[in-house]
Motif scaffolding. Structure first.
Motif, PDB file in Angstrom:
ATOM      1  N   GLY A  98      14.469 -11.930   8.957  1.00  0.00           N
ATOM      2  CA  GLY A  98      13.507 -12.040   7.694  1.00  0.00           C
ATOM      3  C   GLY A  98      13.855 -13.510   7.487  1.00  0.00           C
ATOM      4  N   ARG A  99      14.674 -14.242   7.392  1.00  0.00           N
ATOM      5  CA  ARG A  99      14.356 -15.596   7.368  1.00  0.00           C
ATOM      6  C   ARG A  99      13.455 -16.512   8.260  1.00  0.00           C
ATOM      7  N   PHE A 100      13.226 -15.907   9.493  1.00  0.00           N
ATOM      8  CA  PHE A 100      12.393 -16.541  10.467  1.00  0.00           C
ATOM      9  C   PHE A 100      10.979 -16.098   9.534  1.00  0.00           C
ATOM     10  N   LEU A 101      10.809 -15.072   9.167  1.00  0.00           N
ATOM     11  CA  LEU A 101       9.334 -14.476   8.675  1.00  0.00           C
ATOM     12  C   LEU A 101       9.037 -15.396   7.487  1.00  0.00           C
ATOM     13  N   GLU A 102      10.109 -15.388   6.701  1.00  0.00           N
ATOM     14  CA  GLU A 102       9.908 -16.001   5.369  1.00  0.00           C
ATOM     15  C   GLU A 102       9.491 -17.786   5.426  1.00  0.00           C
ATOM     16  N   ARG A 103      10.173 -18.423   6.371  1.00  0.00           N
ATOM     17  CA  ARG A 103      10.175 -19.839   6.690  1.00  0.00           C
ATOM     18  C   ARG A 103       8.865 -20.156   7.562  1.00  0.00           C
ATOM     19  N   HIS A 104       8.691 -19.228   8.447  1.00  0.00           N
ATOM     20  CA  HIS A 104       7.764 -19.786   9.503  1.00  0.00           C
ATOM     21  C   HIS A 104       6.254 -19.040   9.429  1.00  0.00           C
ATOM     22  N   LEU A 105       6.439 -17.718   8.957  1.00  0.00           N
ATOM     23  CA  LEU A 105       5.215 -17.070   8.761  1.00  0.00           C
ATOM     24  C   LEU A 105       4.894 -16.741   7.411  1.00  0.00           C
ATOM     25  N   GLY A 106       5.495 -17.192   6.344  1.00  0.00           N
ATOM     26  CA  GLY A 106       5.279 -16.560   4.947  1.00  0.00           C
ATOM     27  C   GLY A 106       5.170 -15.307   4.677  1.00  0.00           C
ATOM     28  N   LYS A 107       5.827 -14.543   5.203  1.00  0.00           N
ATOM     29  CA  LYS A 107       5.686 -13.015   4.943  1.00  0.00           C
ATOM     30  C   LYS A 107       7.225 -12.362   4.912  1.00  0.00           C
ATOM     31  N   LYS A 108       7.219 -11.100   4.293  1.00  0.00           N
ATOM     32  CA  LYS A 108       8.393 -10.404   4.464  1.00  0.00           C
ATOM     33  C   LYS A 108       8.357  -9.393   5.520  1.00  0.00           C
ATOM     34  N   ALA A 109       9.568  -9.226   5.888  1.00  0.00           N
ATOM     35  CA  ALA A 109       9.888  -7.822   7.010  1.00  0.00           C
ATOM     36  C   ALA A 109       9.461  -6.645   6.436  1.00  0.00           C
ATOM     37  N   LYS A 110       8.884  -5.482   7.191  1.00  0.00           N
ATOM     38  CA  LYS A 110       8.580  -4.437   6.887  1.00  0.00           C
ATOM     39  C   LYS A 110       9.935  -3.705   6.763  1.00  0.00           C
ATOM     40  N   LYS A 111      10.075  -2.635   5.599  1.00  0.00           N
ATOM     41  CA  LYS A 111      11.513  -2.020   5.620  1.00  0.00           C
ATOM     42  C   LYS A 111      11.344  -0.996   6.680  1.00  0.00           C
ATOM     43  N   LYS A 112      10.637  -0.352   7.065  1.00  0.00           N
ATOM     44  CA  LYS A 112      10.487   0.512   8.006  1.00  0.00           C
ATOM     45  C   LYS A 112       9.563   0.535   8.914  1.00  0.00           C
ATOM     46  N   LEU A 113       9.761   0.721  10.401  1.00  0.00           N
ATOM     47  CA  LEU A 113       8.779   0.864  11.192  1.00  0.00           C
ATOM     48  C   LEU A 113       9.038   2.394  12.151  1.00  0.00           C
ATOM     49  N   ILE A 114       7.869   3.275  12.259  1.00  0.00           N
ATOM     50  CA  ILE A 114       8.333   4.328  13.146  1.00  0.00           C
ATOM     51  C   ILE A 114       7.574   4.450  14.494  1.00  0.00           C
ATOM     52  N   PHE A 115       8.423   4.915  15.487  1.00  0.00           N
ATOM     53  CA  PHE A 115       8.093   4.867  16.840  1.00  0.00           C
ATOM     54  C   PHE A 115       8.386   6.240  17.403  1.00  0.00           C
ATOM     55  N   ASP A 116       7.223   7.034  17.978  1.00  0.00           N
ATOM     56  CA  ASP A 116       7.894   8.312  18.456  1.00  0.00           C
ATOM     57  C   ASP A 116       8.587   9.248  17.448  1.00  0.00           C
ATOM     58  N   GLY A 117       8.147   9.179  16.404  1.00  0.00           N
ATOM     59  CA  GLY A 117       8.811  10.091  15.477  1.00  0.00           C
ATOM     60  C   GLY A 117      10.401   9.934  14.849  1.00  0.00           C
ATOM     61  N   ALA A 118      10.609   8.467  15.138  1.00  0.00           N
ATOM     62  CA  ALA A 118      11.758   8.028  14.553  1.00  0.00           C
ATOM     63  C   ALA A 118      11.808   6.789  14.244  1.00  0.00           C
ATOM     64  N   GLU A 119      12.693   6.001  13.488  1.00  0.00           N
ATOM     65  CA  GLU A 119      12.676   4.710  12.829  1.00  0.00           C
ATOM     66  C   GLU A 119      13.032   3.682  14.197  1.00  0.00           C
ATOM     67  N   LEU A 120      12.225   2.733  14.296  1.00  0.00           N
ATOM     68  CA  LEU A 120      12.330   1.951  15.274  1.00  0.00           C
ATOM     69  C   LEU A 120      13.377   0.730  14.801  1.00  0.00           C
ATOM     70  N   ASN A 121      14.350   0.593  15.836  1.00  0.00           N
ATOM     71  CA  ASN A 121      15.314  -0.374  15.847  1.00  0.00           C
ATOM     72  C   ASN A 121      14.946  -1.645  16.466  1.00  0.00           C
ATOM     73  N   LEU A 122      14.562  -2.697  15.492  1.00  0.00           N
ATOM     74  CA  LEU A 122      14.009  -3.877  15.966  1.00  0.00           C
ATOM     75  C   LEU A 122      15.113  -4.556  16.822  1.00  0.00           C
ATOM     76  N   CYS A 123      16.253  -4.580  16.375  1.00  0.00           N
ATOM     77  CA  CYS A 123      17.343  -5.407  17.103  1.00  0.00           C
ATOM     78  C   CYS A 123      17.482  -4.775  18.429  1.00  0.00           C
ATOM     79  N   ARG A 124      17.508  -3.649  18.502  1.00  0.00           N
ATOM     80  CA  ARG A 124      17.712  -3.145  19.824  1.00  0.00           C
ATOM     81  C   ARG A 124      16.320  -3.202  20.760  1.00  0.00           C
ATOM     82  N   LEU A 125      15.376  -3.178  20.111  1.00  0.00           N
ATOM     83  CA  LEU A 125      13.878  -3.459  21.005  1.00  0.00           C
ATOM     84  C   LEU A 125      13.992  -4.800  21.494  1.00  0.00           C
ATOM     85  N   PHE A 126      14.353  -5.603  20.593  1.00  0.00           N
ATOM     86  CA  PHE A 126      14.380  -7.121  20.943  1.00  0.00           C
ATOM     87  C   PHE A 126      15.239  -7.476  21.971  1.00  0.00           C
TER      88      PHE A 126
END
Length: 1476
Positions: free
Chosen positions: A115-143
């Motif tokens: 979230g700090r990266f998005l605010e400081r470098h891209l000027g936007k906020k992170a989305k609260k929830k991303l859906i993949f294959d019918g379930a919430e996507l864990n960005l930490c695990r994907l990264f």
């Protein structure tokens, strides 16, 4: 084999094997192309010394990092644990997460940074929830998943989005569309973040490579960005007057704020140098501590489980095996392949349990141990042999030549073995042994272990590949390889150029891993192994590397490597170890010298020795302090500060201890450099080993130990620079001048403190140490002189009883010391006091030797008590005077105040002994001596009376006691004699009372008891009394009366009555009423005995015996002949009862349940009747019965012989009629003998054999009856079945075998003639064989032979008819064919003609059915088929004639076809020309 030559080093790969177990132990198996490690086969001689053998094979085995040793066949140790009661704890292993697991990253921390990266470098906020294959996507695990596989670009190039998806969610399958969606989501949301982190890491690495110094204001700027005050920190800690807002979580210090790194999430602080591993500078970007980076939810480790027995553990292993392989047996290739598929997350999830790291001192060892109870199944000699074996892992670490012999503490896994109980797929992950030790593993029993090893030379490269392959795991846990929870497929290592070798450990084999060698593996099934570390001499260079590794990662070591080296150096060790030891100690010396000199340069001049250890010759007896930064033991040296007196650091981290000035720090050292130098120099002399061969080390050693080394040691001072040697020489000069001036304690203390900066150094400072020790001695001596003088003068001034005097001995001890050249004015004054004290001591000694009176003694004591020095003789004199006064008072009280008979001889002797010890003279001493002589005479007489063997008479003792009463003294022996006299008087009085009442008493037993007690107590008296003989006489009479009463009350043996009467006559009491009654009983019994003896001798009738027995009932005594008389009567009665069945036998066995009598019983009865004393009438009848039985047995034996002869010689009979007549004759005789034998109702010995003969004759008669008729099949079957039950003695007879053979062929003939024809038929050949066998039979079967011949003739006739029928096809008719078929069913055997006829009949029937199907629509109801066909033929001829008349121009020929099925092929035949 001779030198342990490796046999598994041949070139080859495991992938060429088929998975079956190899022929050589230690060879790996599997689908991986991993070359095998060497396998060694030592001989019995080579196997004697483990360390020597391992040293021999090391050059060949160490390049592989691992090897296998197969012991000789003679090595077979028993398993020492009790298998039934053995229970152990386990750990749960998630095999599918050993490699393919996400890092234990905290999603909150990731989301915060993202979230700090998005605010400081891209000027936007992170989305609260991303859906993949019918379930919430864990960005930490994907990264982290994309990071695991090399980043976005690499994953796209290698098309590994499926692996990324499996890494995130291993339980689902993913479609190609989902892979594309996942790629787009990452590209949209995380790719920019990945690029940002890549650039940030690149900048940090660039800064680390450049090693440029950070400018102060830039560093401060960075720190200001990093540090922030923690608002939740409630208490402010003040140290050295400063206020601190943060403390380090590692060292608990709030100092050194300029290198304090704060977590950007939790605001906790760590010093850069306290991190593991430490950082050189503040990293760019945000930084998070390991606690915030790692998540407890996703943390991975081996979770402790419950305790299992071996049986329960085996069931768990079988469950896992059935899950993957079912009931079948899997090859090792399949198991290894499946294991790595599970590890890489490609074969589902699997949790197993592993009984690992079981302390042998707690759970027991698999090897026998001397202190353990011997297992019942093992012999004691075998147990003791293996308990002391050097290959026993309990003994191996402490063998001669092992560097761990000096370790006192029993460290589990290092000094004490660990047990490992494994199951299928349980794993031991990649790791290096603690301190880079060797390890040895022995597989006691079970399935093999699969090992993988990497040589020690490739350790750094191995770690680099691990980090590059699993970057996300190492980012979350930099010390991942220390945790032993991660596996990596060996094929990945091979792809990166890391050599990997394989060992397959079979039961009974050892596996050795070498220092710095990474190794891991898994189990092929249920097994039990044991492992321990050891350290031979060649380990020493590797041990330093291991210690440095612990220091780098701030991991606590198991033991102090420096302490181990020093203790080994002080102990006598093997000559082979000395070169390595000297090299390692020299490295420690160089490090210590460099660090201590650096401290001196930086102003740390205070130093002191560490507290010496109680057991310096062993390692681990006492625990040293540890450095708060690197966690290493501080054995050789440490740094402390007065601000934190309980906190210590090592010499490398002294700057991080606190922020105090270096002058406040203190160097603590255990050995000076000179002592370390002596330790190193002492090593070659202990074993005459040559010095190091390394020329570079020789040069370093010469430079380090040379005196010029200290000359170059320079530090800055106010006026310039000064060398270490110059300061030491200056100190020596000032110290020598100090001896020439009056003593000043402050000057001495200052000089000693100044010397502390030199004492840690080498031999060049020996002069300083010498003067330093003299200064300390002088200071101690002067202070003691001053203290003595102060205490003497202080007591004289105060004269206070609370002030203790100084002793003369202490003053003399101080004065006896040879004074160091040191001037102290008070010395002469102290000597004057000492001389006066010595004169007083001499005067007291003279008073003792002269035995003065009490007044003069008290004058001398008063003078000594007034003197200020404590003289030892003063106390003796005071005690002497006090004792003398007490003694006089006691003597006066003894003679003048005590009442008579109250004087104690013990007190008298005590006064005598005290008088002998006194050095003072009193008048009372003569009075006491005279009285003592009188008492001694009395005491001697008492002792004489008590110790003389003959007892003293009563009157003599009475007179002696009257004389003794005149002496006023209490003597124990005299009191004892008075007690004896009193006991004798009481005894005489008691006996007189009993004697007076004796004539009137009838309780004779009580009288006996009382007289016995009186007699017993009288014999115990120490004085001889005259009444004792009278007591004995009265006791004998009383005992005789008791016997008489007993004989009159209870029947007693006649001999006893006569003895009592004889005893009464001797004691002169036979005329008493008691004994007169007893005499009457004796007379009656004597008369009865005479009558009974007459009958027993001459015999008598049954009534006479009864009358005598009846008369014995009125005699009140136990008669000697009565048992014999009763026995004779009982034997006669028993004989009558037993013989009754024989005598009353009427010869008719009406009741089948009547008992069968025995011949032996009959013979016994006849023999017994001859020895009876009672006259009976039955023995003659029994003898007649026995004669009849003998005659019957003789006749039956003749019959059995005749039957046997007949059955053996039956071939001599000419006709069957003769055989039948002879058989019937023998059966008739047998039946008559059977009736007579049964009527006897006696168990006859020949009866079973006779029955067997009868049964065989009956069977023979039945079998012979088949010769004259054709029997039923069931009759033949019964005969054949009964033949199996014939007695063995007749089963092999000639006639029986002939009849059995004939009946067998007869049964086959019946099958041919009368079995239904629809069953399986016999061939003509079979029937002819049966006929031939029946003709050859000795016993003829004419009727059966005739029937068989007739059947054969009928069959032959039928076959001829068939051939004739088919040889003239024009004359064939349906009726003849049907007749042939009927005759074939009844007469024909199995032959081809049957099939031909059956086929022909079937074909015709099918044709007829087809004809019916065609004709019926034309003519309607069909009668006779042939008539209808003729009509159709005529109709067709008419049709043809009409057709020909209509076409006269040309003639056409038509054929009428009728279908005919033959052998499933359709054919057509013209009905006119009969052409096909």
């Amino acid at each position: 084999m001779g030198k342990g030559r490796p046999r598994a080093v041949e070139k080859g790969v495991l992938g060429h094997r088929d998975g079956a177990p190899d022929s050589h132990p230690g060879y790996g198996v599997g689908f991986l192309t991993i070359p095998p490690a060497p396998v060694f086969y030592p001989t019995d001689d080579e196997f004697r010394d483990p360390l020597e053998y391992i040293s021999k094979i090391r050059p060949k085995a160490e390049p592989y990092g691992i090897c296998c040793i197969v012991p000789p066949k003679s090595w077979n140790p028993p398993f020492a644990c009790n298998v039934e009661s053995f229970k152990f704890p386990t750990k749960t292993q998630a095999i599918h997460r050993l490699q393919a697991r996400p890092p234990s990253c905290d999603s909150v921390t990731f989301e915060l940074e993202y979230g700090r990266f998005l605010e400081r470098h891209l000027g936007k906020k992170a989305k609260k929830k991303l859906i993949f294959d019918g379930a919430e996507l864990n960005l930490c695990r994907l990264f982290n998943a994309v990071k695991r596989y090399g980043g976005y670009e690499k994953v796209c190039d290698q098309k590994r989005w499926g692996d990324v998806a499996r890494f995130m969610r291993s339980d689902r399958k993913i479609s190609e569309c989902s892979k594309h969606v996942l790629c787009q989501l990452y590209r949209e949301h995380l790719f920019d973040y990945e690029e940002y982190l890549y650039k940030l890491n690149f900048e940090n690495k660039k800064r680390m490579k450049s090693r440029a110094k950070v400018v102060c204001h830039e560093r401060e700027k960075a720190l200001n960005r990093k540090r922030r005050r923690n608002d939740s920190f409630e208490e402010m800690r003040e140290i050295n007057g400063g206020t601190l807002d943060q403390i380090c979580e590692q060292c608990k210090s709030g100092l050194h704020g300029d290198v304090m790194l704060l977590c950007d999430r939790c605001d906790k602080g760590w010093h850069l140098h306290c991190l593991s591993p430490p950082l050189d500078r503040v990293p760019s970007g945000n930084w998070y501590c390991l606690e915030c980076v790692n998540s407890d939810k996703d943390s991975f480790g081996f979770v402790p489980g419950k305790h299992y027995s071996l049986e329960e553990f085996k069931r768990m292993n079988d469950r896992v095996r059935r899950k993957f392989f079912g009931q079948g047996n899997a090859t090792r290739v399949q198991i290894e392949k499946l294991f790595w598929e599970i590890v890489e997350g490609k074969a589902g999830e699997l949790d197993v349990i592993y009984g690992s790291d079981l302390d042998a001192s707690v759970y027991g060892s698999g090897f026998p141990r001397a202190g353990d109870p011997v297992v019942p199944t093992v012999e004691v000699d075998v147990w003791q042999h293996y308990a002391s074996s050097p290959w026993n892992l309990n003994n191996l670490p402490k063998l001669q030549g092992s560097m761990l012999r000096v370790v006192h503490e029993n460290i589990a896994g290092v000094m004490v073995p660990w047990l490992y109980v494994g199951m299928l797929f349980s794993s031991f992950c990649w790791h290096v042994e603690d301190h880079c030790f060797y390890s040895i593993n022995y597989l006691h029993w079970g399935e093999p272990k699969c090992w993988y090893g990497v040589p020690g030379r490739e350790a750094c490269a191995f770690e680099q590949v691990m980090r590059s392959t699993l970057p996300d795991l190492f980012d979350a846990q930099p010390d991942l390889l220390f945790q032993l929870v991660t596996m990596l497929n060996p094929s990945i290592l091979q792809e990166n150029g890391i050599p990997v070798y394989n060992v397959m450990q079979e039961p009974g084999n050892f596996v050795i891993t070498f220092p710095k060698s990474f190794h891991g593996g898994f189990n092929f099934g249920l097994n039990c192994a044991e492992a321990v570390n050891f350290a031979p001499v060649d380990w020493l260079p590797h041990g330093g590397f291991g210690a440095e590794l612990y220091r780098t990662y701030h991991k606590a070591a198991i033991l102090s490597h420096e302490e181990l080296l020093c203790v080994i150096g002080k102990n006598a060790c093997d000559g082979e170890a000395l070169p390595h030891l000297k090299e390692e100690l020299f490295g420690i010396f160089i490090s210590e010298k460099s660090n201590r000199e650096e401290l001196w340069k930086n102003g740390i001049v205070r130093s002191s020795l560490m507290t010496p250890k109680k057991h310096p010759m062993y390692v681990g007896t006492e625990e040293d302090h540890t450095c708060i930064i690197c966690q290493q033991y501080l054995y050789l040296s440490a740094i402390s500060c007065s601000c934190r007196d309980t906190t210590f650091v090592c010499l490398k981290h002294w700057k991080h201890l606190c922020e105090c000035d270096s002058s406040q720090h203190r160097l603590l050292y255990r050995y000076s450099l000179a002592e370390l130098d002596d330790l190193i120099s002492m090593i070659p002399s202990m074993s005459h080993v040559k010095s190091l061969e390394n020329p570079h080390l020789k040069t370093l050693q010469q430079n380090a130990f040379s005196p010029q080394a200290s000359v170059s040691l320079i530090k800055k001072v106010k006026n310039g620079q000064v060398t270490f040697t110059e300061l030491a020489e200056d100190w020596l000069s000032k110290a020598c001048n100090l001896f020439e001036v009056p003593f000043s304690n402050n000057a001495y203390a200052a000089m000693l403190n100044e010397a502390e900066q030199f004492l840690w150094a080498g031999h060049e400072i020996d002069p300083v140490r010498h003067v330093y020790s003299k200064l300390i001695d002088a200071q101690k001596w002067v202070l003691r002189v001053k203290d003595c003088l102060f205490r003497v003068e202080g007591w004289s001034l105060s004269r206070n009883n609370n002030v203790e005097k100084i002793s003369l001995d202490l003053i003399e001890e101080v004065l006896s010391i040879d004074p160091i050249p040191c001037y102290e004015p008070g010395l002469l004054k102290l000597k004057g006091y000492a001389d006066i004290a010595k004169k007083l001591a001499t005067e007291i000694k003279k008073a003792f030797s002269s035995r003065l009176d009490i007044g003069k003694m008290e004058v001398i004591l008063s003078k000594a008590m007034e003197f200020p020095i404590d003289i030892e003789e003063t106390k003796i004199l005071e005690e002497e005077i006090s004792s003398a006064k007490i003694w006089v008072n006691n003597v006066q009280a003894f003679f003048f105040k005590e009442i008579p008979r109250a004087i104690d001889i013990v007190s008298l002797n005590k006064l005598k002994s005290e008088m002998a010890e006194l050095h003072v003279h009193f008048p009372e001493m003569d009075l006491l001596a005279n009285f003592s002589r009188e008492v001694d005479l009395l005491y001697s007489r008492c002792k004489e009376i008590l110790t003389c063997p003959p007892k003293l008479k009563f009157l003599e003792l009475d007179n002696f006691l009257k004389d003794a009463d005149k002496v006023r003294v209490r003597i124990p022996e005299l009191e004892q004699l008075r007690h004896f006299h009193s006991d004798a008087c009481s005894w005489s009085h008691e006996f007189c009372n009993i004697l007076d009442c004796l004539p009137d008493r009838e309780d004779h037993e009580n009288v006996v008891a009382e007289l016995s007690d009186i007699l017993k107590s009288g014999k115990l008296l120490r004085i001889e009394v005259d009444e004792l003989q009278l007591v004995e006489v009265q006791l004998e009479r009383a005992c005789c009366r008791v016997k008489a009463v007993k004989a009159l009350q209870v029947p007693m043996p006649l001999e006893f009555i006569r003895e009592v009467l004889m005893e009464a006559s001797l004691l002169k009491i036979k005329n008493e009423n008691l004994f007169l009654k007893l005499s009457e009983v004796d007379v009656e019994a004597t008369l009865w005995e005479e009558r009974a003896n007459f009958v027993l001798t001459n015999g008598g009738s049954m009534p006479e015996f009864v009358d005598i027995l009846r008369s014995s009932e009125h005699i009140y005594a136990i008669l000697p002949s009565l048992p014999d008389l009763k026995d004779e009567f009982s034997m006669a009665h028993t004989w009558i009862c037993r013989s009754q069945p024989y005598l009353t036998n009427n010869g008719h066995a009406e009741d089948e349940l009547d008992p069968v009598l025995g011949i032996e019983d009959l013979k016994e009865l006849i023999t017994l009747s001859k020895s009876l004393k009672v006259n009976l009438h039955g023995p003659e009848t029994l003898e007649m019965i026995l004669n009849d039985i003998n005659e019957w047995e003789h006749n039956t034996c003749l019959l059995v012989e005749d039957a046997t002869s007949f059955l053996e010689t039956a071939s001599n009979f000419t006709t069957v009629n003769h055989l039948l007549l002879r058989t019937e004759e023998l059966l008739s005789r047998a039946n008559s003998f059977t009736e007579s034998g049964i009527s006897m109702r006696v168990m006859l010995s020949e009866f079973p054999k006779f029955q067997h003969a009868t049964l065989t004759l009956q069977w023979t008669l039945s079998a012979l009856s088949f010769c004259t008729r054709i029997p039923l099949a069931k009759d033949v079957d019964n005969v054949l079945e009964d033949a199996h039950h014939l007695p063995s003695m007749f089963a092999d007879c000639n006639l029986v075998q002939m009849l059995l053979n004939g009946a067998t062929w007869l049964r086959k003939g019946l099958n041919v003639l009368f079995e239904p024809r629809n069953s399986k038929r016999c061939t003509l050949k079979d029937v002819e064989e049966i006929l031939e066998e029946l003709r050859k039979s000795v016993v003829p079967y004419p009727v059966m032979v005739a029937h068989l011949q007739n059947s054969i003739e009928n069959h032959i006739s039928w076959t001829l008819n068939v051939h004739e029928f088919f040889s003239h096809p024009r004359k064939k008719c349906w009726a003849s064919l049907m007749e042939l078929e009927g005759q074939g069913h009844s007469h024909a055997f199995d032959c081809p003609e049957l099939a031909i006829v059956a086929h022909e009949v079937g074909g015709v029937k099918r044709w007829m059915l087809q004809c019916q199907a065609y004709v019926q629509p034309l003519v309607g109801n069909i009668g006779a088929l042939s008539k209808e066909l003729i009509k159709i033929k005529e109709f067709l001829h008419k049709a043809l004639s009409i057709y020909s008349s209509l076409n006269e121009s040309r003639t056409k020929t038509f054929c009428v076809y009728c279908p005919n099925d033959y052998e499933s092929d359709r054919a057509y035949q013209c009905m006119i020309c009969e052409d096909w």
